[in-house]
Every structure is written in C-alpha cells, then in structure tokens.
Design an enzyme around this catalytic site. Structure first.
Site, short mmCIF file in Angstrom:
data_model
loop_
_atom_site.label_atom_id
_atom_site.label_comp_id
_atom_site.label_asym_id
_atom_site.label_seq_id
_atom_site.Cartn_x
_atom_site.Cartn_y
_atom_site.Cartn_z
N SER A 9 33.09 32.32 36.08
CA SER A 9 33.58 33.42 36.90
C SER A 9 32.64 33.64 38.08
O SER A 9 31.45 33.92 37.89
CB SER A 9 33.66 34.70 36.07
OG SER A 9 33.71 35.82 36.94
N HIS A 34 37.14 30.71 37.86
CA HIS A 34 37.76 32.00 37.56
C HIS A 34 37.40 33.00 38.67
O HIS A 34 36.23 33.21 38.98
CB HIS A 34 37.23 32.49 36.20
CG HIS A 34 37.86 33.75 35.71
ND1 HIS A 34 39.05 33.79 35.00
CD2 HIS A 34 37.46 35.04 35.81
CE1 HIS A 34 39.34 35.03 34.69
NE2 HIS A 34 38.40 35.82 35.17
N ASP A 36 37.82 36.85 40.01
CA ASP A 36 38.16 38.22 39.60
C ASP A 36 38.52 39.07 40.80
O ASP A 36 37.68 39.33 41.67
CB ASP A 36 36.96 38.84 38.87
CG ASP A 36 36.74 38.19 37.52
OD1 ASP A 36 37.68 38.24 36.70
OD2 ASP A 36 35.66 37.64 37.29
N MET A 38 39.62 42.69 42.06
CA MET A 38 39.59 44.09 41.61
C MET A 38 39.90 45.02 42.79
O MET A 38 39.44 44.77 43.91
CB MET A 38 38.19 44.44 41.08
CG MET A 38 37.71 43.50 39.98
SD MET A 38 36.13 44.04 39.32
CE MET A 38 35.75 42.67 38.23
N HIS A 67 42.40 36.09 38.34
CA HIS A 67 42.58 37.20 37.40
C HIS A 67 42.77 38.48 38.20
O HIS A 67 41.81 39.00 38.78
CB HIS A 67 41.33 37.24 36.50
CG HIS A 67 41.29 38.37 35.52
ND1 HIS A 67 40.13 38.70 34.84
CD2 HIS A 67 42.23 39.24 35.09
CE1 HIS A 67 40.38 39.72 34.04
NE2 HIS A 67 41.63 40.08 34.18
N MET A 69 43.01 42.14 38.55
CA MET A 69 42.77 43.44 37.93
C MET A 69 43.16 44.49 38.96
O MET A 69 42.30 45.19 39.54
CB MET A 69 41.29 43.56 37.53
CG MET A 69 40.97 42.75 36.29
SD MET A 69 39.20 42.47 36.10
CE MET A 69 39.03 41.05 37.14
N MET A 139 40.72 40.19 27.15
CA MET A 139 39.48 40.75 27.68
C MET A 139 38.58 41.12 26.50
O MET A 139 38.97 41.92 25.65
CB MET A 139 39.76 42.01 28.51
CG MET A 139 40.37 41.76 29.88
SD MET A 139 39.45 40.63 30.94
CE MET A 139 37.82 41.37 31.00
N ASP A 177 37.61 36.42 28.07
CA ASP A 177 36.86 36.78 29.27
C ASP A 177 35.94 37.96 29.01
O ASP A 177 36.42 39.07 28.74
CB ASP A 177 37.88 37.11 30.37
CG ASP A 177 37.24 37.42 31.71
OD1 ASP A 177 36.01 37.33 31.83
OD2 ASP A 177 38.00 37.75 32.65
C1 DX5 Z 1 35.17 41.34 34.11
C2 DX5 Z 1 35.70 40.04 34.63
C3 DX5 Z 1 35.01 38.85 34.09
C4 DX5 Z 1 33.53 38.82 34.36
C5 DX5 Z 1 32.86 38.22 33.18
O1 DX5 Z 1 36.00 42.37 34.47
O2 DX5 Z 1 37.07 39.89 34.34
O3 DX5 Z 1 35.62 37.65 34.52
O4 DX5 Z 1 33.18 38.08 35.50
O5 DX5 Z 1 31.49 38.30 33.36
P1 DX5 Z 1 30.47 38.04 32.18
O6 DX5 Z 1 30.70 36.62 31.71
O7 DX5 Z 1 29.15 38.24 32.82
O8 DX5 Z 1 30.76 39.04 31.10
ZN ZN Z 2 38.00 37.86 34.75
#
Ligand code: DX5
Ligand code: ZN
Length: 221
Positions: A9, A34, A36, A38, A67, A69, A139, A177
């Site tokens: 990620s 990956h 993220d 947000m 992903h 969010m 998650m 994740d």
């Molecule tokens: C959190 C994200 C993850 C995050 C995971 O909301 O969806 O993808 O990057 O990070 P680690 O591996 O550090 O928990």
């Molecule tokens: Zn993620």
C-alpha cells in the site's frame, strides 16, 4: 497449492517520490500496487484522486488495486477506471445501492470488482452480492490510517468468509488490509486470505524488496 499475492500500500510510501517507491515495489516482486483513496468523509483522512492513479499507471506495468474509501463511490467510478485501475473496491457501508454500483463497475471489461467491509460490518450483508464480485476486501483495521494493529477478531471473520466461498464454490478471492507484517502473515493466509495488503511493513523498514520477500516467505514457512 494456494499462493499468496502481496499488494504493497503506497499510503506508507514517500508521497514526494511515489513513482520511485512504486518501482521499488515492482522490482521487489509485488503482485499489485494498492492505492488508498480517502475523501475525509467516509474516513477521517484525505489522500489522492484519479490524477495520481493515472500518473502511477504510466510508471508501472503491475496491476493497480484501487481501494475507494469514499462516500458515493458511484460518482467517481468512471474517473478511476479511466485513470488505469485494474482492481477497484468500494465499501459496502458507502453504497446505498451496492448491487447497482457493482454492476456499473462490471460494465467495464477487464476490471476486477471488490467489496470492502469495515471491521464491524457483518458478512451477512455481503452474501447476496458474493456471486457478482471478484474479491472481498476484509479490513483488519478501521480504515483511514496506516500503521495500526490488526484487530484479532478479523481472523475468524476471514475463516467464516472462506467457508462461505468454498461451500458455494465461488471464484471469489479474499484480500485483507491493515496491520499485516511478517509475524502475522501466515495466520492470515492460513485463515483464507489470497491477497495481503501491507503498507508500513513494506515501506517503513528501509528495504522494500526484503520486506515483500519476508511477507511472502512467512506464508510458506
Ligand atoms: C487503511 C488502508 C490500508 C493501509 C494499511 O485505511 O486501507 O491500505 O495502507 O496500512 P498498514 O499496512 O500500515 O496497516
Ligand atoms: Zn487499503
């Protein structure tokens, strides 16, 4: 023999050198990158949009696992697919009409569609769409931040989901994740995960290639 896929990620990468960090992950043997996304509403954090996905798609040939969010993901699906997403996951909790949103993503060829579930969301909410999707994103932390501890109860959730998928003989993969490192990767893989997302344990240790190798080897050792 099942083989794990590793999806670093970039949330924990250096945002000033994202292209370089993605290359390091690619050369280090990552299966997916990956990303993220947000929006500051669905989760209490803001990251990046389709422009960055597009720029990264020009930097790497490995599939981009995006992903979302975000609230109302249906408004942004066209943009993220045009930007070069290969896998696209939306949150069950963010979709009032989940089946419709899934169908919209499936109307594009060659895109894998996933549904993501927050830790507190029950699997029962997923079963009616399970035959429509390519993967479920479990998650294992509350979404919004990297570097959190895996919530232990999520191991049983993965096992329950794996059983449902096996009983129904569906070609659905499980992505997990949050909070994954070389110490817990084996337990998560054995519970039924096919794809492990890892941010801080890949990008915050100094050697990206070694971190990816350690994660992969942890699942077989
Ligand atoms: C959190 C994200 C993850 C995050 C995971 O909301 O969806 O993808 O990057 O990070 P680690 O591996 O550090 O928990
Ligand atoms: Zn993620």
């Amino acid at each position: 023999m099942r083989k794990v896929k590793i999806a670093p990620s970039i949330l924990s990468a250096n945002f000033a050198k994202l292209g370089e960090d993605v290359k390091l992950a690619e050369c280090g043997g990552a299966d997916y990158i990956h990303i993220d996304v947000m929006d500051g509403h669905f989760v209490p954090n803001i990251t990046i949009g389709p422009q960055v996905v597009k720029s990264l798609s020009n930097e790497t040939s490995i599939p981009l696992d995006v992903h979302l969010m975000i609230e109302n993901p249906e408004f942004f699906i066209d943009d993220f697919i045009a930007a070069g997403s290969d896998l696209l996951s939306i949150h069950l909790e963010a979709c009032r009409h989940l089946h419709r949103v899934i169908q919209k993503i499936k109307s594009y060829p060659n895109i894998k569609v996933g549904v993501a579930l927050n830790p507190a969301t029950a699997l029962t909410n997923l079963v009616n769409v399970l035959s429509e999707i390519d993967f479920v994103l479990i998650m294992s932390v509350n979404p919004g931040l990297g570097g959190q501890e895996l919530i232990p109860q999520m191991i049983d959730k993965i096992k329950f989901l794996k059983n449902i998928i096996r009983e129904r003989n569906l070609p659905v993969e499980i992505e997990v994740d949050g909070g994954i490192d070389a110490n817990n990767a084996k337990k998560i893989f054995e519970a039924g995960a096919d794809i492990l997302v890892a941010g801080s344990s890949v990008f915050c240790k100094g050697d990206v290639k070694k971190a990816i190798t350690d994660l992969r080897e942890a699942t077989t050792g």
